[in-house]
Design a protein around this motif. Structure first.
Motif, mmCIF file in Angstrom:
data_model
loop_
_atom_site.group_PDB
_atom_site.id
_atom_site.type_symbol
_atom_site.label_atom_id
_atom_site.label_comp_id
_atom_site.label_asym_id
_atom_site.label_seq_id
_atom_site.Cartn_x
_atom_site.Cartn_y
_atom_site.Cartn_z
ATOM 1 N N LEU A 72 24.052 -1.355 12.896
ATOM 2 C CA LEU A 72 24.700 -0.582 13.975
ATOM 3 C C LEU A 72 23.709 0.324 14.714
ATOM 4 O O LEU A 72 24.110 1.090 15.586
ATOM 5 C CB LEU A 72 25.855 0.257 13.406
ATOM 6 N N GLN A 73 22.409 0.220 14.376
ATOM 7 C CA GLN A 73 21.406 1.082 15.032
ATOM 8 C C GLN A 73 21.491 1.059 16.572
ATOM 9 O O GLN A 73 21.461 2.123 17.194
ATOM 10 C CB GLN A 73 19.987 0.699 14.565
ATOM 11 N N PRO A 74 21.619 -0.116 17.211
ATOM 12 C CA PRO A 74 21.739 -0.098 18.683
ATOM 13 C C PRO A 74 22.955 0.700 19.167
ATOM 14 O O PRO A 74 22.907 1.355 20.212
ATOM 15 C CB PRO A 74 21.896 -1.581 19.050
ATOM 16 N N VAL A 75 24.024 0.664 18.391
ATOM 17 C CA VAL A 75 25.226 1.428 18.741
ATOM 18 C C VAL A 75 24.945 2.925 18.583
ATOM 19 O O VAL A 75 25.348 3.751 19.417
ATOM 20 C CB VAL A 75 26.427 0.993 17.862
ATOM 21 N N VAL A 76 24.194 3.269 17.521
ATOM 22 C CA VAL A 76 23.802 4.662 17.300
ATOM 23 C C VAL A 76 22.962 5.155 18.484
ATOM 24 O O VAL A 76 23.199 6.247 19.028
ATOM 25 C CB VAL A 76 23.016 4.803 15.971
#
Ligand code: 3PG
Length: 385
Positions: A72-76
């Motif tokens: 989920l890093q891109p969402v973060v």
């Protein structure tokens, strides 16, 4: 069900299950519609002074295994730009998370946890123990009975519906229960087989059922026309005939065909009765699209799922364009759902002219089919005590 905005969240540990399952390209979110739809819920919980965690699944990783591409890093990264508070990704969180007000903790992809997809009880209890209040806001995943949607709702001290989930359910109920009539449903897409249940249920409630794409080809064949090499399902012709006897299903009088399925294929506009063996139907003709536009302009309620032609190809875009614009211009209460439908809405720039755009794909279809969404059923059960 209990609604999030009925609760006092101040000082509480709040876990929001959102559907942040967005497309990611080269480590960046490539379509932010679902995040934008979830932001007001996150902001409302933060504004109330809660200690907020949000989580989601992303893609379909091998369950129980971490994989960079499904992080989920891109969402973060996206949320960090969109919010004024610090946003932190937690990888190991099942045994507890340090929390503070005025920050957002994103719990890594729930599908990295063993037992998520089979709604494992021990995992559900671990999610439940992380929070005082569980907020189910993932309409797009409400059709899945999984640990982070259904299981945690069963075991959390308080389980409630988030504002996005509530808004989705209200919009769908407005279109399906006691709709203003005429109710016109538009169901496009490639195969009757994947949409058979939704066609079945809509044929029982819609005044007119518009079919499009490959689905329409099966109905055209059922009406006795040659569809040549068009995508269609010959074995479902009896089903198509049965549906046509039950509901008003307008069929195209003219079509756009090609001799190959390609971006550069030339389109031939012709009468539907003149399709030859080596041709495939890739779009509606203008006369047919205008007829549908007329029907849509007079509708009072419109439910839209799926394009009516191969709109990805410029030469076969016109039918979907005309239909999409008619939906946009209609005074009807219009609701649209599904990935391809949203892509068409974006392409034709009519986002602001659809009354409600659902974040659900599978969940949207299952709701329209009249199925119970397990996570919603659990919230209802909890509300009864
Ligand atoms: C969706 O994209 O329809 C939802 O996020 C559900 O995803 P899934 O089909 O992988 O469960």
């Amino acid at each position: 069900v209990i609604k999030m905005n009925e609760l006092d969240l101040s000082g509480k540990r709040v876990l929001i299950r959102a559907d942040l399952n967005v497309p990611v390209k080269n480590g960046k979110v490539s379509s932010d519609a679902r995040i934008l739809a979830s932001l007001p819920t996150i902001e409302a919980a933060l504004a109330q002074g809660a200690q907020v965690m949000v989580t989601s699944h992303l893609g379909r990783p091998t369950e129980g295994e971490y994989a960079d591409e499904f992080s989920l890093q891109p969402v973060v990264d996206y949320l960090q730009h969109a919010l004024s508070v610090p946003v932190r990704l937690a990888r190991d969180y099942l045994n507890g998370v340090e929390l503070a007000a005025n920050e957002l903790v994103v719990l890594e992809n729930v599908r990295f946890n063993k037992g998520e997809k089979k709604d494992d009880e021990a995992l559900s209890r671990q999610y439940a123990a992380l929070c005082d209040v569980f907020v189910m806001d993932a309409f797009g995943t409400a059709h899945r009975a999984q640990a982070s949607t259904h299981g945690v709702a069963k075991f959390a001290t308080i389980a409630c519906a988030g504002p996005l989930l509530s808004a989705e359910l209200e919009a769908l109920a407005k279109a399906l229960d006691n709709p203003a009539r005429p109710l016109v449903a538009v169901v496009g897409g490639s195969k009757v087989s994947t949409k058979l249940t939704v066609l079945e249920s809509l044929s029982g409630i819609a005044d007119q059922l518009v079919v499009g794409g490959g689905i329409s080809n099966t109905f055209v064949a059922a009406a006795g026309h040659n569809v040549g090499k068009s995508l269609h399902e010959a074995d479902l012709i009896p089903e198509a005939k049965r549906l046509m006897a039950k509901c008003d299903i307008p069929l195209p009088t003219d079509v756009r065909t090609a001799t190959e399925f390609s971006e550069t294929a030339a389109a031939t506009l012709k009468d539907v009765s003149e399709v030859t063996d080596n041709e495939q139907i890739l779009d509606l003709g203008d006369e047919s699209a205008e007829q549908l536009a007329e029907i849509l302009k007079n509708a009072k309620t419109i439910i839209w799922n799926g394009p009516v032609g191969v709109f990805e190809f410029e030469n076969f875009r016109r039918g979907t364009d005309i239909v999409a614009r008619a939906i946009a211009e209609s005074d009807a209460f219009s609701i649209a759902g599904g990935g391809d439908t949203l892509a068409a809405i974006d392409l034709f720039g009519i986002k602001d002219k659809i009354s409600y755009i659902s974040t659900g794909g599978g969940a949207f279809l299952e709701f329209v089919e009249g199925k119970t969404l397990p996570a919603v059923a659990m919230l209802e059960q909890r509300a009864k005590g």
